[in-house]
Design a protein around this motif. Structure first.
Motif, PDB file in Angstrom:
ATOM      1  N   MET A 124      39.328   9.549  36.218  1.00 33.01           N
ATOM      2  CA  MET A 124      38.208  10.606  36.324  1.00 33.01           C
ATOM      3  C   MET A 124      38.845  12.019  36.057  1.00 33.01           C
ATOM      4  O   MET A 124      39.762  12.397  36.167  1.00 33.01           O
ATOM      5  CB  MET A 124      38.109  10.433  37.990  1.00 33.01           C
ATOM      6  CG  MET A 124      36.807  11.606  38.087  1.00 33.01           C
ATOM      7  SD  MET A 124      36.592  11.445  39.901  1.00 33.01           S
ATOM      8  CE  MET A 124      37.761  11.948  40.679  1.00 33.01           C
ATOM      9  N   VAL A 125      37.912  12.597  35.172  1.00 38.86           N
ATOM     10  CA  VAL A 125      38.147  13.992  34.873  1.00 38.86           C
ATOM     11  C   VAL A 125      36.906  14.844  35.070  1.00 38.86           C
ATOM     12  O   VAL A 125      35.761  14.299  34.998  1.00 38.86           O
ATOM     13  CB  VAL A 125      38.805  14.318  33.513  1.00 38.86           C
ATOM     14  CG1 VAL A 125      39.690  13.507  32.985  1.00 38.86           C
ATOM     15  CG2 VAL A 125      37.586  14.045  32.514  1.00 38.86           C
ATOM     16  N   PRO A 131      41.686  14.831  42.863  1.00 37.75           N
ATOM     17  CA  PRO A 131      42.043  13.882  41.781  1.00 37.75           C
ATOM     18  C   PRO A 131      41.746  14.098  40.417  1.00 37.75           C
ATOM     19  O   PRO A 131      42.649  13.767  39.543  1.00 37.75           O
ATOM     20  CB  PRO A 131      41.437  12.383  42.205  1.00 37.75           C
ATOM     21  CG  PRO A 131      41.097  12.747  43.770  1.00 37.75           C
ATOM     22  CD  PRO A 131      41.003  14.219  43.721  1.00 37.75           C
ATOM     23  N   ALA A 132      40.908  14.603  40.055  1.00 33.42           N
ATOM     24  CA  ALA A 132      40.510  14.813  38.745  1.00 33.42           C
ATOM     25  C   ALA A 132      41.277  15.935  38.024  1.00 33.42           C
ATOM     26  O   ALA A 132      41.833  15.922  36.921  1.00 33.42           O
ATOM     27  CB  ALA A 132      38.932  15.342  38.449  1.00 33.42           C
ATOM     28  N   VAL A 133      41.587  16.912  38.859  1.00 35.31           N
ATOM     29  CA  VAL A 133      42.572  18.061  38.464  1.00 35.31           C
ATOM     30  C   VAL A 133      43.809  17.520  38.214  1.00 35.31           C
ATOM     31  O   VAL A 133      44.578  17.648  37.279  1.00 35.31           O
ATOM     32  CB  VAL A 133      42.647  19.114  39.390  1.00 35.31           C
ATOM     33  CG1 VAL A 133      43.745  20.298  39.105  1.00 35.31           C
ATOM     34  CG2 VAL A 133      41.320  20.005  39.409  1.00 35.31           C
ATOM     35  N   ARG A 134      44.345  16.425  38.901  1.00 39.17           N
ATOM     36  CA  ARG A 134      45.510  15.891  38.584  1.00 39.17           C
ATOM     37  C   ARG A 134      45.643  15.116  37.654  1.00 39.17           C
ATOM     38  O   ARG A 134      46.731  14.699  37.020  1.00 39.17           O
ATOM     39  CB  ARG A 134      46.016  14.900  40.060  1.00 39.17           C
ATOM     40  CG  ARG A 134      46.101  15.971  41.160  1.00 39.17           C
ATOM     41  CD  ARG A 134      47.008  15.116  42.268  1.00 39.17           C
ATOM     42  NE  ARG A 134      46.038  13.971  42.879  1.00 39.17           N
ATOM     43  CZ  ARG A 134      45.379  14.539  44.177  1.00 39.17           C
ATOM     44  NH1 ARG A 134      45.078  15.796  44.759  1.00 39.17           N
ATOM     45  NH2 ARG A 134      44.482  13.307  44.586  1.00 39.17           N
ATOM     46  N   ASN A 135      44.550  14.570  37.083  1.00 41.79           N
ATOM     47  CA  ASN A 135      44.507  13.775  36.045  1.00 41.79           C
ATOM     48  C   ASN A 135      44.680  14.497  34.835  1.00 41.79           C
ATOM     49  O   ASN A 135      45.038  13.852  33.516  1.00 41.79           O
ATOM     50  CB  ASN A 135      43.106  12.724  35.764  1.00 41.79           C
ATOM     51  CG  ASN A 135      43.409  11.581  36.828  1.00 41.79           C
ATOM     52  OD1 ASN A 135      44.414  11.256  37.015  1.00 41.79           O
ATOM     53  ND2 ASN A 135      42.037  11.423  37.157  1.00 41.79           N
ATOM     54  N   MET A 136      44.323  15.949  34.719  1.00 40.27           N
ATOM     55  CA  MET A 136      44.467  16.745  33.652  1.00 40.27           C
ATOM     56  C   MET A 136      45.559  17.725  33.582  1.00 40.27           C
ATOM     57  O   MET A 136      46.270  17.751  32.605  1.00 40.27           O
ATOM     58  CB  MET A 136      43.220  17.395  33.442  1.00 40.27           C
ATOM     59  CG  MET A 136      42.073  16.487  33.011  1.00 40.27           C
ATOM     60  SD  MET A 136      42.287  15.735  31.429  1.00 40.27           S
ATOM     61  CE  MET A 136      41.503  17.108  30.186  1.00 40.27           C
TER      62      MET A 136
END
Ligand SMILES: Cc1cc2nc3c(=O)[nH]c(=O)nc-3n(C[C@H](O)[C@H](O)[C@H](O)COP(=O)(O)OP(=O)(O)OC[C@H]3O[C@@H](n4cnc5c(N)ncnc54)[C@H](O)[C@@H]3O)c2cc1C
Ligand code: FES
Ligand code: FES
Lengths: 156, 264
Positions: free
Chosen positions: A56-57, B101-106
């Protein structure tokens, strides 16, 4: 300008776009996939959440050019003839009111269920609340969103 | 956003050359800070040099007793890394609680350290663990690296390639998150390792991350939460803003330090 090619909802697409094009703009304005919503445009609200290569982004905080060759799934790509169990659960549990945050909530829900399943962890309602830290809803008070994700998790 | 030219080099040499060639070129990693600053026109680079395609920039491994984490490793990857969890679980836990979670993925460790936000989590870990920041030209000890709010020892065009962390005996982080931004209102990282007993505080200092001598001395003689009761944490030099007064932050430093010791 760069010719960007990626696979969106299973279909290969290519568009010539300015390098500063955000993934959210690429999806909404160039591909006309307007299910990905822009709430804040500052990486706070999660309305724009999509999956890139299974993760997810926030589409408002990624450049389309940086995702050359990526596999992207948006809310439009979840249903497969029938609604995805997460979409059904939001419907059954009244997990939305105005619906603006819902695409992001559903993408976040699917992401967390898949992740917890893969890691063999239990997705408790407390964990769901923690996982939803990056998704803001101004209507529901979150209660039914959490219920929807719990319901879907049991069926996915 | 203003127009920008995007580059994705495969080698450090090409990245350095692209940074030098651009009129006002900047490194792009996870973009979780930089893209927002570009939208606000607080940054208007002519060129973005994406370092995520460079060999060896992503992933964590162990070299003897030293953890080596590539600069473009995301927070989610650090949190999930088996070697980081084994050799410094406190660091993995810190990464797993950055943002959402989205911030941690990038977002990446190198981007966080280059940015050195006064409320960021990683700087406290690097300082408390006595880590080394490795760049394309040199190795910088964490003691020399952090130079105040958003200020670091990095030179123009210098690229962080990895960080090296000597595995500690005990280490943990406790964060009191500012609920809207999820950054640290106060975060404290405690470590007992090859570099001694060290305590670093983020989110609270007027000059960014700092070590606390009083807390360190107390823990060096008795590693327990109770040992911190008698330490005086002064509000001098602490941030006062709408989220919390200096006095409140001083109180939180002690509370977070105790929680971190209990978790280590
Ligand atoms: C909603 C939200 C919540 C957040 N919560 C937290 C939190 O709780 N704790 C926390 O610590 N952070 C938090 N962050 C910040 C997040 O961790 C960022 O990912 C991080 O600060 C920047 O990393 P990046 O890889 O995205 O860097 P980018 O945004 O790509 O770059 C940031 C800066 O660093 C430079 N840079 C990047 N990589 C390098 C390199 N290898 N060498 C030299 N210069 C480099 C860039 O040129 C730029 O100036 C949050 C961010 C958001 C959006
Ligand atoms: S629009 Fe992307 S996070 Fe709000
Ligand atoms: S349903 Fe309206 S913002 Fe969530």
């Amino acid at each position: 300008m760069t010719n960007v090619k990626m696979k969106v909802n299973g279909k290969t697409v290519a568009r010539e776009v300015p390098d500063e094009t955000l993934l959210s703009e690429f999806l909404r304005e160039h591909l006309r996939l307007t299910g990905t919503h822009i709430g804040c445009d500052t990486s706070q609200c999660g309305a724009c959440a999509v999956h890139v290569n299974g993760k997810m982004v926030k589409a408002c905080t990624a450049l389309a050019v940086s995702l050359e060759g990526a596999e992207v799934t948006t809310i439009e790509g979840l249903a497969n003839g029938e609604l995805h169990p997460m979409q059904v659960a939001f419907h059954d549990n009244h997990g939305l009111q105005c619906g603006f945050c819902t695409p992001g909530m559903i993408m976040a829900g699917v992401d967390m269920v898949n992740r917890y399943k893969a890691e063999g962890r239990e997705l408790t309602s407390e964990a769901i609340r923690h996982e939803l830290e990056g998704n803001i809803c101004r209507c529901t008070g979150y209660h039914n969103i959490v219920k929807s994700i719990e319901d879907a998790a049991a069926k996915m | 956003m203003y127009p920008v030219k995007y580059h994705k080099p495969n080698t450090i040499d090409d990245a350095v050359a692209a940074l030098a060639a651009g009129e006002e070129a900047m490194v792009l990693a996870g973009g979780q800070t930089l893209l927002a600053t570009m939208k606000q026109h607080l940054a208007s680079p002519s060129d973005l040099v994406d370092i995520r395609g460079i060999d060896g920039m992503v992933g964590a491994c162990i070299d003897g007793d030293t953890l080596v984490i590539g600069a473009a490793t995301t927070h989610a990857e650090v949190a999930g890394s088996a070697v980081v969890r084994k050799h410094c679980p406190g660091l993995a836990a810190l990464a797993g609680n950055i943002g959402d979670p989205a911030v941690r993925n990038m977002g990446t460790i190198g981007g966080s350290l280059a940015n050195n936000d006064p409320a960021a989590c990683y700087p406290s870990a690097m300082l408390a663990l006595g880590a080394t920041i490795v760049t394309n030209t040199r190795q910088i000890s964490a003691d020399d690296y952090f130079q105040g709010m958003f200020a670091t020892a990095l030179e123009e065009g210098e690229i962080i390639t990895s960080v090296r962390v000597d595995a500690p005996a005990k280490a943990a982080y406790a964060k009191f998150a500012q609920p809207a931004s999820l950054f640290a209102l106060v975060g404290v990282f405690v470590a007992d390792g090859p570099h001694g007993v060290r305590v670093a505080v983020t989110g609270a200092g007027d000059d960014g991350v700092f070590r606390h001598a009083g807390l360190e001395a107390a823990l060096a003689s008795d590693w327990s939460a109770g040992a911190l009761d008698s330490v005086d944490v002064s509000e001098d030099g602490l941030i006062s803003d709408i989220h919390g007064s200096a006095d409140y932050r001083a109180h939180l430093i002690k509370v977070m330090a105790k929680r971190a010791v209990a978790a280590a």
